[in-house]
Each structure stands twice: as C-alpha cells, then as structure tokens.
Design a protein around this motif. Structure first.
Motif, PDB file in Angstrom:
ATOM      1  N   THR A 165       0.843  -1.185   0.000  1.00 43.35           N
ATOM      2  CA  THR A 165       0.000   0.000   0.000  1.00 43.35           C
ATOM      3  C   THR A 165       0.880   1.237   0.000  1.00 43.35           C
ATOM      4  OG1 THR A 165      -1.579  -1.239   1.329  1.00 43.35           O
ATOM      5  CG2 THR A 165      -1.886   1.114   1.223  1.00 43.35           C
ATOM      6  N   SER A 166       0.519   2.209  -0.823  1.00 39.20           N
ATOM      7  CA  SER A 166       1.322   3.428  -0.887  1.00 39.20           C
ATOM      8  C   SER A 166       1.107   4.262   0.373  1.00 39.20           C
ATOM      9  CB  SER A 166       0.959   4.246  -2.129  1.00 39.20           C
ATOM     10  OG  SER A 166      -0.321   4.804  -1.974  1.00 39.20           O
ATOM     11  N   GLU A 182       0.461   7.354   0.538  1.00 40.24           N
ATOM     12  CA  GLU A 182      -0.679   8.252   0.374  1.00 40.24           C
ATOM     13  C   GLU A 182      -1.976   7.564   0.770  1.00 40.24           C
ATOM     14  OE1 GLU A 182      -0.513   9.387  -3.687  1.00 40.24           O
ATOM     15  OE2 GLU A 182       1.143  10.774  -3.388  1.00 40.24           O
ATOM     16  N   ASN A 183      -2.103   6.275   0.429  1.00 38.12           N
ATOM     17  CA  ASN A 183      -3.306   5.537   0.801  1.00 38.12           C
ATOM     18  C   ASN A 183      -3.383   5.320   2.306  1.00 38.12           C
ATOM     19  OD1 ASN A 183      -4.200   5.370  -1.812  1.00 38.12           O
ATOM     20  ND2 ASN A 183      -3.336   3.351  -2.172  1.00 38.12           N
ATOM     21  N   ALA A 231      -4.504   8.564   3.792  1.00 32.51           N
ATOM     22  CA  ALA A 231      -5.920   8.773   3.477  1.00 32.51           C
ATOM     23  C   ALA A 231      -6.813   7.895   4.345  1.00 32.51           C
ATOM     24  CB  ALA A 231      -6.175   8.490   2.002  1.00 32.51           C
ATOM     25  N   GLN A 232      -6.403   6.642   4.587  1.00 30.71           N
ATOM     26  CA  GLN A 232      -7.189   5.760   5.448  1.00 30.71           C
ATOM     27  C   GLN A 232      -7.218   6.278   6.886  1.00 30.71           C
ATOM     28  OE1 GLN A 232      -5.325   1.978   4.919  1.00 30.71           O
ATOM     29  NE2 GLN A 232      -6.433   1.513   3.032  1.00 30.71           N
TER      30      GLN A 232
END
Length: 91
Positions: free
Chosen positions: A8-9, A11-12, A15-16
């Motif tokens: 998972t990046s 950024e993700n 965001a999560q």
C-alpha cells in the motif's frame, strides 16, 4: 488469486487514517451532542451549555485518538528506539 498482496502506498495509508479520524470525529461528537441534549432537557432546564460542553468533549476525544494515530510516539508507555542502536545490537 495470488496470495501476495501489493504494498500500500503511503498516500493511501494517510488517506485511510484521515478517513478513520473523520468518522471517529462524527461518531464521538454525535454521541456527545446526544448526551448533551438529554442532559440539557432532563437536568439543566433546557440550557445550551451542556450540549456545547459534551460535544466538545467528544470532539476532543476524537482529536486525541487521531493525534495518536498519526504520531505513535504520543501513546503513553511507547519507547522509540533509534535505528542505529538496533543495528549495532544485531551485529
């Protein structure tokens, strides 16, 4: 289906965490608002300050949880060990 999952990046992940914090804020502030309305009607002769106070308590609890989510060093009892120390011990 393959058993390997793709990483998972960052950024993700951020965001999560942000989504979890926002959902937590809505839930805790909503519960605080509800408790404030009930307390205002039953105990305080329909005054507004119990609603504001309990909503603020809910938002503050959500903020503290979000702060711990983004900065794990603020969790009580957590010790951060520098990477250089762990590399020297393994050699």
């Amino acid at each position: 289906m393959s058993s390997t999952s793709k990483p998972t990046s960052s950024e993700n992940i951020v965001a999560q965490k942000y989504d979890r914090c926002l959902a937590d804020l809505l839930v805790k502030a909503g519960v605080g608002f509800s408790v404030g309305v009930v307390a205002s009607v039953i105990l305080f002769r329909r005054r507004a300050w119990p609603i504001a106070l309990s909503t603020g308590f809910g938002a503050g609890a959500a903020y503290a949880d979000c702060d711990r989510s983004f900065n794990p060093a603020r969790v009580p009892g957590t010790r951060i060990i520098p990477a250089s120390t762990t590399e020297e011990e393994t050699k």
